[in-house]
Scaffold this active site. Structure first.
Site, PDB file in Angstrom:
ATOM      1  CB  SER A  94      -0.956  -8.970   4.286  1.00 50.10           C
ATOM      2  OG  SER A  94       0.425  -8.268   4.210  1.00 50.10           O
ATOM      3  CE1 TYR A 120      -2.619  -5.930   8.645  1.00 55.13           C
ATOM      4  CE2 TYR A 120      -0.336  -6.665   7.856  1.00 55.13           C
ATOM      5  CZ  TYR A 120      -1.659  -6.219   7.658  1.00 55.13           C
ATOM      6  OH  TYR A 120      -1.998  -5.956   6.141  1.00 55.13           O
TER       7      TYR A 120
END
Length: 262
Positions: free
Chosen positions: A142, A155
């Site tokens: 990501s 995250y």
């Protein structure tokens, strides 16, 4: 078209919906056989049946919870000598919450899913790739693994870990002719945000940056079998994350408003 994929086998985790499901359809369209895994087998069954009907390739599916390492090992054992040409580690989830209030059980489950499960499956698939001196591992990371923002501490930490693991792995398996690619997208319009964003406003707030899963999948499928190091999307976020590496304080100062749209 990616001619490499004809009659190859692609294993995709997190394939029940979103980006994983879209990649499965696109590789099958180009002649690849698919192995699909996720926690929800009813969706996998429908997807596998649809793939076989439309594209005349085989599609197998397995229930696999990335937090259940015994289940991962069981699936790997069931695969036996199946030749996996491309492994796509796509399963993952996140939540937008401040570090101090994030439930720690959720943090553990996030690391198990996004990092440790990915590592364990890769470890089980790799030996046969090494024996054949061929293979491609694609890890969906990501932009959050490039630049951390508020309310994404856990995250972001998992995605930083995926990038570190992938970068080291790439060097280890290069002599065995195995490619390792990391994919670093910004926000994708998928059900990921049903869990991640409790407010339901994030995608609207960053609308011009939101990616379509079909577009991201197409870029990933196009590089399968090739020695591409990274895919970074969208272009603007890639520029910002690159700048952050050399001027973090500047980006944090001027990007404060955007970072706090969660």
């Amino acid at each position: 078209m990616n001619d490499f994929l004809k009659d190859k086998t692609v294993l995709i985790t997190g394939a029940s919906n979103g980006l994983g499901a879209e990649m499965a359809r696109q590789v099958a369209q180009q002649g690849a056989h698919t192995i699909l895994t996720a926690r929800r087998t009813e969706k996998l069954a429908d997807l596998a049946a649809d793939i076989e009907m439309k594209f005349d390739v085989s599609s197998r599916y397995f229930k696999m919870d990335m937090t259940d390492f015994a289940e991962i090992e069981q699936v790997a054992e069931q695969l036996g000598d199946t030749k996996v040409d491309v492994l796509v580690n796509c399963a993952g989830f996140g939540i937008f919450e401040e570090a101090v209030t994030t439930d720690f059980d959720t943090v553990e489950r996030m690391f198990d899913t996004n990092v440790l499960g990915l590592m364990r499956l890769t470890q089980l698939i790799l030996p046969r790739m090494i024996e054949r001196k061929s293979g491609h591992i694609i890890n969906i990371a990501s932009q959050a693994g490039k630049i951390a923002t508020p309310k994404s501490s856990a995250y972001s930490a998992t995605k930083f870990a995926v990038l570190g693991y992938s970068n080291a792995l790439r060097m280890e398996v290069k002599p065995d002719n195995i490619n390792v690619t990391t994919v670093n997208p910004g926000p994708i319009a998928t059900s990921f945000f049903d869990i991640a964003d409790k407010s339901g406003n994030y995608l609207d707030n960053v609308g011009f940056l939101v990616l379509k899963p079909e577009k991201v999948a197409a870029k990933i499928v196009a590089i399968m079998g090739k020695g591409r190091r990274e895919i970074n999307l969208p272009f603007l976020m890639n520029i910002i994350s690159r700048t952050y590496q050399v001027m973090p304080r500047v980006i944090e100062f001027f990007g404060k408003g955007s970072f706090e749209k969660k």
